[in-house]
Design a protein around this motif. Structure first.
Motif, PDB file in Angstrom:
ATOM      1  N   SER A 190      -5.035  -0.763   4.902  1.00 10.46           N
ATOM      2  CA  SER A 190      -4.647   0.360   5.381  1.00 10.46           C
ATOM      3  C   SER A 190      -5.640   1.478   6.091  1.00 10.46           C
ATOM      4  O   SER A 190      -6.803   1.405   5.453  1.00 10.46           O
ATOM      5  CB  SER A 190      -3.620   1.367   4.715  1.00 10.46           C
ATOM      6  OG  SER A 190      -4.374   1.672   3.409  1.00 10.46           O
TER       7      SER A 190
ATOM      8  N   ASN B 258      -6.599   5.433   6.487  1.00  8.67           N
ATOM      9  CA  ASN B 258      -6.070   6.975   6.308  1.00  8.67           C
ATOM     10  C   ASN B 258      -6.652   8.016   7.148  1.00  8.67           C
ATOM     11  O   ASN B 258      -7.871   7.922   6.929  1.00  8.67           O
ATOM     12  CB  ASN B 258      -6.093   7.176   4.594  1.00  8.67           C
ATOM     13  CG  ASN B 258      -5.544   6.151   3.865  1.00  8.67           C
ATOM     14  OD1 ASN B 258      -4.212   6.183   3.397  1.00  8.67           O
ATOM     15  ND2 ASN B 258      -6.135   4.985   3.812  1.00  8.67           N
TER      16      ASN B 258
ATOM     17  N   SER C 145       8.647   0.702   6.635  1.00 10.96           N
ATOM     18  CA  SER C 145       8.145  -0.377   6.777  1.00 10.96           C
ATOM     19  C   SER C 145       8.898  -1.338   7.499  1.00 10.96           C
ATOM     20  O   SER C 145      10.493  -1.321   7.313  1.00 10.96           O
ATOM     21  CB  SER C 145       7.695  -1.021   5.243  1.00 10.96           C
ATOM     22  OG  SER C 145       8.782  -1.186   4.624  1.00 10.96           O
TER      23      SER C 145
ATOM     24  N   LYS D  30      -0.997   7.725   6.648  1.00 13.78           N
ATOM     25  CA  LYS D  30      -1.436   6.231   6.452  1.00 13.78           C
ATOM     26  C   LYS D  30      -0.974   5.184   7.175  1.00 13.78           C
ATOM     27  O   LYS D  30       0.386   5.250   7.296  1.00 13.78           O
ATOM     28  CB  LYS D  30      -1.222   5.941   4.725  1.00 13.78           C
ATOM     29  CG  LYS D  30      -1.713   4.567   4.289  1.00 13.78           C
ATOM     30  CD  LYS D  30      -1.202   4.509   2.797  1.00 13.78           C
ATOM     31  CE  LYS D  30      -1.553   3.246   2.409  1.00 13.78           C
ATOM     32  NZ  LYS D  30      -1.188   3.076   0.796  1.00 13.78           N
ATOM     33  N   ALA D  31      -1.631   4.382   7.732  1.00 13.25           N
ATOM     34  CA  ALA D  31      -0.933   3.205   8.732  1.00 13.25           C
ATOM     35  C   ALA D  31      -1.796   1.887   8.232  1.00 13.25           C
ATOM     36  O   ALA D  31      -2.974   1.810   8.335  1.00 13.25           O
ATOM     37  CB  ALA D  31      -1.114   3.420   9.969  1.00 13.25           C
ATOM     38  N   GLY D  32      -0.690   0.736   8.010  1.00 12.21           N
ATOM     39  CA  GLY D  32      -1.456  -0.262   7.631  1.00 12.21           C
ATOM     40  C   GLY D  32      -0.519  -1.404   7.807  1.00 12.21           C
ATOM     41  O   GLY D  32       0.518  -1.354   8.281  1.00 12.21           O
TER      42      GLY D  32
ATOM     43  N   ASP E  53      -2.690  -6.001   1.313  1.00 12.28           N
ATOM     44  CA  ASP E  53      -2.651  -4.690   2.138  1.00 12.28           C
ATOM     45  C   ASP E  53      -4.048  -4.456   2.738  1.00 12.28           C
ATOM     46  O   ASP E  53      -5.126  -4.102   1.944  1.00 12.28           O
ATOM     47  CB  ASP E  53      -1.846  -3.583   1.208  1.00 12.28           C
ATOM     48  CG  ASP E  53      -0.499  -3.590   1.191  1.00 12.28           C
ATOM     49  OD1 ASP E  53       0.061  -3.063   2.033  1.00 12.28           O
ATOM     50  OD2 ASP E  53      -0.121  -4.113   0.061  1.00 12.28           O
TER      51      ASP E  53
ATOM     52  N   LYS F 284       3.451  -0.934   7.740  1.00 13.91           N
ATOM     53  CA  LYS F 284       3.669   0.270   6.666  1.00 13.91           C
ATOM     54  C   LYS F 284       3.209   1.747   7.173  1.00 13.91           C
ATOM     55  O   LYS F 284       1.985   1.472   7.523  1.00 13.91           O
ATOM     56  CB  LYS F 284       3.320  -0.080   5.207  1.00 13.91           C
ATOM     57  CG  LYS F 284       4.109  -1.586   4.663  1.00 13.91           C
ATOM     58  CD  LYS F 284       3.251  -2.392   3.700  1.00 13.91           C
ATOM     59  CE  LYS F 284       3.485  -1.487   2.365  1.00 13.91           C
ATOM     60  NZ  LYS F 284       2.747  -1.949   1.206  1.00 13.91           N
TER      61      LYS F 284
END
Length: 307
Positions: free
Chosen positions: A99, A101, A176, A118-120, A97, A153
């Motif tokens: 991400s 923030n 997601s 949060k985007a990842g 993962d 996600k």
């Protein structure tokens, strides 16, 4: 006996991969970014940490996790920026993962209220060739291996803190794009289930050489038992943290963190497993190294941060 051990291993792998889709570590109280994107930039300096966790040592296909996190304030402390990279291996699955923030901070009363997003993206792999099955015609197991499937996600969190207490609520994955990960016979509409975190803590400054920090974390995942973490950490002479914790249905935890310098710190945690897995495992080990930096890091020596 080998047959029963294999059955137990498969059951544990299934439960772990379902209920532990989000990274689970014992030293999260020393870096709130692991739980909540709104924690980003909640102190006056940048903070970075590197963590390794080996769960259920000596248990075949047990979870192994590495996490790198960094966060700090920008825009005159009105915004917080954080990055999180985690690598999680559980049973036949592995997940990387990455991400970003972003938190927006508002002064409120004696503290600050933060809203974080949060985007990842996750890179997910599963090796179904390693599964030993008795019903080879079961469509659940008749599936090609998954190799590096990318899944976007998104998550959200709210965090409030003063100098002596904090509280937060977060959902690391609200949405997601993971339809391609569902098994053929799945009745779910998504693979990654929403995890709900509610946590808080307070610090009692007994004297200049002693501070006590009890904290609690409530974790809820649909279709799984609610989990409660109870922790109490003691800070001695503003250098050494000693702590005990209990995770319902899982383990007792002993932990310590030592401030080598005002900027450099190291931590260790050991989980004493309370489930039947203890018959096959010697527990879980976790090590952490942290480094604080930035133009305001000297404030830490004059007014220590407890979270």
């Amino acid at each position: 006996m080998k047959k029963y051990i294999l059955i137990l291993a498969l059951m544990v792998t299934y439960v772990a991969s379902w209920s532990q889709q989000e990274v689970m570590v014992s030293q999260y109280m020393f870096n709130g970014l692991l739980l909540n994107p709104a924690y980003a930039g909640s102190h006056d300096y940048f903070s970075a940490s590197l963590l390794h966790r080996s769960q259920w040592v000596k248990f075949d296909k047990a979870p192994v996790t590495q996490v790198f996190a960094i966060d700090g304030p920008i825009a005159n402390n009105r915004l917080g920026l954080g990055f999180l990279v985690s690598n999680d291996q559980i049973g036949i699955t592995s997940q990387l993962d990455v991400s970003a923030n972003l938190a927006y901070r508002l002064p409120l009363g004696p503290g600050n209220l933060s809203f974080g997003i949060k985007a990842g993206v996750a890179s997910y792999s599963a090796n179904f060739d390693e599964i030993i099955v008795w019903d080879e015609g079961d469509e659940v197991y008749v599936q090609n291996n998954i190799s590096g499937e990318f899944v976007p996600k998104f998550g959200f969190g709210v965090y409030y803190n003063t100098d002596n207490w904090f509280a937060g609520i977060s959902v690391p994955v609200i949405y997601s794009l993971d339809d391609q990960l569902l098994l053929p016979a799945s009745i779910e509409d998504a693979y990654f289930q929403q995890h709900y975190y509610l946590n808080g803590g307070v610090v009692f400054e007994v004297n200049p050489a002693l501070a006590i920090k009890p904290s609690v974390l409530i974790k809820y995942v649909p279709n799984a038992p609610m989990e409660l973490d109870l922790n109490c950490n003691v800070l001695l002479y503003q250098r050494l943290w000693l702590g005990l914790g209990y995770r319902t249905g899982d383990a007792f935890v002993g932990m310590l963190e030592y401030n080598i310098t005002p900027q450099l710190r190291a931590g260790y945690a050991y989980d004493f497993t309370t489930t039947e897995i203890k018959n096959y495992s010697s527990g879980s080990h976790e090590i952490m190294l942290g480094f604080d930096f930035g133009k305001n890091v000297q404030l830490k020596t004059r007014s220590p941060r407890y979270f």
